[in-house]
Design a protein around this motif. Structure first.
Motif, mmCIF file in Angstrom:
data_model
loop_
_atom_site.group_PDB
_atom_site.id
_atom_site.type_symbol
_atom_site.label_atom_id
_atom_site.label_comp_id
_atom_site.label_asym_id
_atom_site.label_seq_id
_atom_site.Cartn_x
_atom_site.Cartn_y
_atom_site.Cartn_z
ATOM 1 N N ALA A 51 0.871 -1.273 -0.091
ATOM 2 C CA ALA A 51 -0.094 0.041 0.084
ATOM 3 C C ALA A 51 0.909 1.112 -0.221
ATOM 4 O O ALA A 51 0.593 2.315 -0.970
ATOM 5 C CB ALA A 51 -0.983 0.173 1.204
ATOM 6 N N VAL A 52 2.052 1.180 0.872
ATOM 7 C CA VAL A 52 2.770 2.507 0.850
ATOM 8 C C VAL A 52 3.682 2.478 -0.540
ATOM 9 O O VAL A 52 3.606 3.769 -1.251
ATOM 10 C CB VAL A 52 3.894 2.073 1.863
ATOM 11 N N GLY A 84 1.143 4.157 -3.254
ATOM 12 C CA GLY A 84 1.268 5.650 -3.154
ATOM 13 C C GLY A 84 2.314 6.400 -3.613
ATOM 14 O O GLY A 84 2.386 7.645 -3.958
ATOM 15 N N ILE A 85 3.397 5.657 -3.679
ATOM 16 C CA ILE A 85 4.722 6.514 -4.432
ATOM 17 C C ILE A 85 5.230 6.138 -5.737
ATOM 18 O O ILE A 85 5.981 6.609 -6.159
ATOM 19 C CB ILE A 85 5.943 6.444 -3.540
ATOM 20 N N ASP A 96 1.297 0.993 -11.701
ATOM 21 C CA ASP A 96 0.731 -0.169 -10.956
ATOM 22 C C ASP A 96 1.718 -1.054 -10.802
ATOM 23 O O ASP A 96 2.250 -1.644 -11.976
ATOM 24 C CB ASP A 96 -0.522 -0.652 -11.480
#
Length: 86
Positions: free
Chosen positions: A48-49, A52-53, A57
């Motif tokens: 998930a982290v 975000g960066i 995908d």
């Protein structure tokens, strides 16, 4: 070295355990062992982290850790687990 890094963490501190290995003995088993030795340590949802960066995908499966692959991600066989101190 991993235990020494955990001991150096302050409350709420974040540790990234990263290795260029796909071998369970150097990746998931090490994380499981350090979590067993340090009850105040928690695994962070690393995919998930990264989502975000990342600029694209990564298609990582649901897991606390992330395993990257040369043929899928253009990296070494990187294993990443974020750990947070209580």
């Amino acid at each position: 070295m991993l235990d020494a890094a955990v001991v150096a963490l302050g409350p709420g501190g974040l540790l990234a355990y990263v290795t260029c290995s796909p071998h369970p003995a150097e990746t998931r088993e090490q994380v499981a062992a350090v979590l067993g030795r340090h009850p105040g340590l928690r695994a962070v949802d690393t995919p998930a982290v990264l989502a975000g960066i990342a600029t694209r995908d990564l298609g990582l499966p649901a897991s606390p850790s992330a395993q990257l692959w040369p043929h899928r991600h253009g990296t070494d066989a990187m294993f990443i687990q974020l750990l947070r101190a209580a």
